[in-house]
Every structure is written in structure tokens, then in C-alpha cells.
Design a protein around this motif. Structure first.
Motif, PDB file in Angstrom:
ATOM      1  N   MET A   1      75.932  90.409  -3.230  1.00  0.00           N
ATOM      2  CA  MET A   1      76.359  89.128  -3.789  1.00  0.00           C
ATOM      3  C   MET A   1      77.572  89.262  -4.704  1.00  0.00           C
ATOM      4  N   THR A   2      78.074  90.480  -4.898  1.00  0.00           N
ATOM      5  CA  THR A   2      79.193  90.682  -5.812  1.00  0.00           C
ATOM      6  C   THR A   2      80.442  89.919  -5.359  1.00  0.00           C
ATOM      7  N   LEU A   3      80.858  90.119  -4.123  1.00  0.00           N
ATOM      8  CA  LEU A   3      82.069  89.459  -3.632  1.00  0.00           C
ATOM      9  C   LEU A   3      81.912  87.941  -3.550  1.00  0.00           C
ATOM     10  N   PRO A   4      80.853  87.415  -2.929  1.00  0.00           N
ATOM     11  CA  PRO A   4      80.764  85.956  -2.864  1.00  0.00           C
ATOM     12  C   PRO A   4      80.639  85.302  -4.237  1.00  0.00           C
ATOM     13  N   MET A   5      79.959  85.951  -5.168  1.00  0.00           N
ATOM     14  CA  MET A   5      79.864  85.377  -6.508  1.00  0.00           C
ATOM     15  C   MET A   5      81.232  85.376  -7.185  1.00  0.00           C
ATOM     16  N   ALA A   6      81.986  86.483  -7.004  1.00  0.00           N
ATOM     17  CA  ALA A   6      83.341  86.536  -7.564  1.00  0.00           C
ATOM     18  C   ALA A   6      84.210  85.433  -6.964  1.00  0.00           C
ATOM     19  N   ARG A   7      84.050  85.180  -5.673  1.00  0.00           N
ATOM     20  CA  ARG A   7      84.806  84.105  -5.036  1.00  0.00           C
ATOM     21  C   ARG A   7      84.380  82.736  -5.558  1.00  0.00           C
ATOM     22  N   ASP A   8      83.065  82.552  -5.717  1.00  0.00           N
ATOM     23  CA  ASP A   8      82.556  81.285  -6.247  1.00  0.00           C
ATOM     24  C   ASP A   8      83.138  80.972  -7.619  1.00  0.00           C
ATOM     25  N   LEU A   9      83.257  82.001  -8.459  1.00  0.00           N
ATOM     26  CA  LEU A   9      83.597  81.788  -9.866  1.00  0.00           C
ATOM     27  C   LEU A   9      85.078  81.976 -10.180  1.00  0.00           C
ATOM     28  N   SER A  10      85.860  82.300  -9.150  1.00  0.00           N
ATOM     29  CA  SER A  10      87.284  82.550  -9.402  1.00  0.00           C
ATOM     30  C   SER A  10      87.986  81.323  -9.970  1.00  0.00           C
ATOM     31  N   ARG A  11      87.624  80.142  -9.526  1.00  0.00           N
ATOM     32  CA  ARG A  11      88.286  78.919  -9.994  1.00  0.00           C
ATOM     33  C   ARG A  11      88.042  78.670 -11.476  1.00  0.00           C
ATOM     34  N   TYR A  12      86.975  79.311 -12.017  1.00  0.00           N
ATOM     35  CA  TYR A  12      86.650  79.142 -13.429  1.00  0.00           C
ATOM     36  C   TYR A  12      87.194  80.285 -14.296  1.00  0.00           C
ATOM     37  N   GLY A  13      87.863  81.252 -13.678  1.00  0.00           N
ATOM     38  CA  GLY A  13      88.367  82.380 -14.434  1.00  0.00           C
ATOM     39  C   GLY A  13      87.277  83.341 -14.870  1.00  0.00           C
ATOM     40  N   VAL A  14      86.235  83.452 -14.060  1.00  0.00           N
ATOM     41  CA  VAL A  14      85.130  84.374 -14.354  1.00  0.00           C
ATOM     42  C   VAL A  14      85.130  85.480 -13.314  1.00  0.00           C
TER      43      VAL A  14
END
Length: 256
Positions: free
Chosen positions: A172-185
Motif C-alpha cells: 500500500m506504500t505506492l498507492p497511498m503516496a499517490r492518494d496523498l500527493s495532492r495534499y503534500g503528504v
């Protein structure tokens, strides 16, 4: 992201890798909320660092318990900038035992519930708090660090549940990073090898030496402070994102 005056949640922060991370963060000026089930150990860290550490008795697999911990962190420090997930369990059990009896499903489910679902539970709620932060010059609002294990890749006999839980954390590391990229997380994962935590210090040399023999270099268990220092590096290096890092001295686990 600068750790000075940042607010970090560290699950499992009362001992082992979590405590080492708390100590490294404090040394760099952060404020820390420890989420753990061990009240006595957690309170000892609070007492040693008045005004800079709070303790919340949190079951990471429970939604209400974790939400209460996040709210306590916000009430005490006003924000959440970093979340490090170290809480976990390591129950072992073969798929079939010596008598050909199947592993109880509840045993498998409990490991998944704590290690995988608990990690996601804390990450999602911490991210929700981070989304309210003012971004820095690089657009950063927060950092999440999850803990997998070399067992995600080199699971040993009896580690089906543990390996599945840690493999899920890696997955889940990559998809979570993609999910949260728009928030700067940013989201990264550390996959530790065998570390000299209090649990490992208590086992016999007969048990320790074959494990050390699997380590390439240096020929020893990891020092928990080395895990904590990698967490510092991940927080401070804004270009490190969506990555799983093995921290293991080159160990490749044998079947048993």
C-alpha cells in the motif's frame, strides 16, 4: 521537512524501534505523541520530557481509540506533521501444524488486523490531520512512515500471517503516496531486519547466532537508533517518497 517544532505521532513508541524513533525526534526538537498500550512505559517517557511528549493509550486496530489519540495530539500540540507506525505483533504459526491441524483463522486475522489494518487506520487519520497544515516552501504538509519487515520478502516457516501483514504494508506504500500527493503528504516504508530490541536481548545466544549468521555486514543485529535515524532522514529529505527501504545489513532470511 524540518523536525524542529514539528509534531510526530509514533505508534509503539514506548519501547523498541518506536522508542528509539521518539528519542531521535526529540533530539531534533520535535514534539511527540506516543500511541501505545503500555501505560507505564509510555508515562515514563512523558515524565522524562515534560511538555514535549504526551501518551495516549491507543489500540491502533480500533477506529475510535485511534481517533481519540489523534484528537489528543491536536489538543496538546495543535497539529500533526509526522506519523511513524511501529506498533505490531509477531505471532507465529504454521498453516498446518505437526498434527495436520489448520492454523486457526482468528490467529491469522488478528495479525492482519493489528499490523496491516492498524497501520492503515493510523495513517489515514494522521493524513486527515496533516491535510489541514500550511504547506512549506516545497508544498509539504506531512510525512507518514510505515514499518514492514524483511519477512514481507523472505518469510520464514510459520510466518504466513506475519509476512502477509507486512507484505500488505509494502503493497500500500505506492498507492497511498499517490492518494496523498495532492495534499503534500509523503509516504514511505521501512522494512527492518532483526534489531536488538528488548525482546531479542532476552533470547539465548543459541538462538541469536544463527540469525546473525544470515546478516551480511555488519555481523550483528540492528541498533534501534539506526531505525530512528532513518526515520529522521526520511522526514528531512523531501524527495524521498513512495519507497520501501530495507534496513537489514543485507540479511536474506532462510526458511527457518
Amino acid at each position: 521537512m524540518n523536525l524542529n517544532n514539528a509534531v510526530a505521532i509514533v505508534t509503539g513508541g514506548a519501547s523498541g524501534l518506536g522508542l528509539a524513533t521518539v528519542e531521535e525526534f526529540l533530539a531534533r526538537g520535535a514534539k511527540v505523541a506516543i500511541f501505545d498500550m503500555n501505560e507505564a512505559a509510555g508515562q515514563a517517557v512523558v515524565d522524562a520530557n515534560p511538555g514535549r511528549v504526551i501518551f495516549a493509550k491507543v489500540n491502533v486496530a480500533d477506529e475510535q481509540s485511534t481517533q481519540a489519540g489523534v484528537e489528543a495530539t491536536l489538543a496538546a500540540f495543535g497539529a500533526v506533521h509526522v506519523a511513524v507506525n511501529c506498533a505490531g505483533i509477531g505471532t507465529a504459526g504454521k498453516t498446518l501444524d505437526r498434527d495436520s491441524k489448520a492454523l486457526p483463522l482468528d490467529s491469522f486475522a488478528k495479525v492482519i488486523q493489528v499490523n496491516l489494518i492498524g497501520t492503515f487506520n493510523v495513517a489515514r487519520l494522521a493524513a486527515q490531520a496533516m491535510a489541514n497544515n500550511t504547506p512549506d516552501a516545497d508544498g509539504q504538509r506531512g510525512v507518514i512512515i510505515n514499518t514492514a519487515s524483511v519477512a514481507a520478502f523472505d518469510g520464514q516457516t510459520g510466518q504466513a500471517a506475519y509476512s502477509a501483514s507486512k507484505g500488505g504494508v509494502v503493497g500500500m506504500t505506492l498507492p497511498m503516496a499517490r492518494d496523498l500527493s495532492r495534499y503534500g503528504v509523503r509516504v514511505n516504508t521501512i522494512a527492518p531486519g532483526i534489531f536488538d530490541t528488548p525482546m531479542m536481548k532476552g533470547v539465548s545466544e543459541e538462538y541469536r547466532q544463527p540469525l546473525i549468521a544470515m546478516v551480511q555486514n555488519p555481523k550483528r543485529f540492528g541498533d534501534p537508533a539506526e531505525y530512528g535515524r532513518l526515520c529522521v532522514t526520511i522526514v528531512e529529505n523531501n524527495y524521498l517518497n513512495a519507497e520501501t527501504i530495507r534496513l537489514d545489513g543485507g540479511i536474506r532470511m532462510q526458511a527457518k
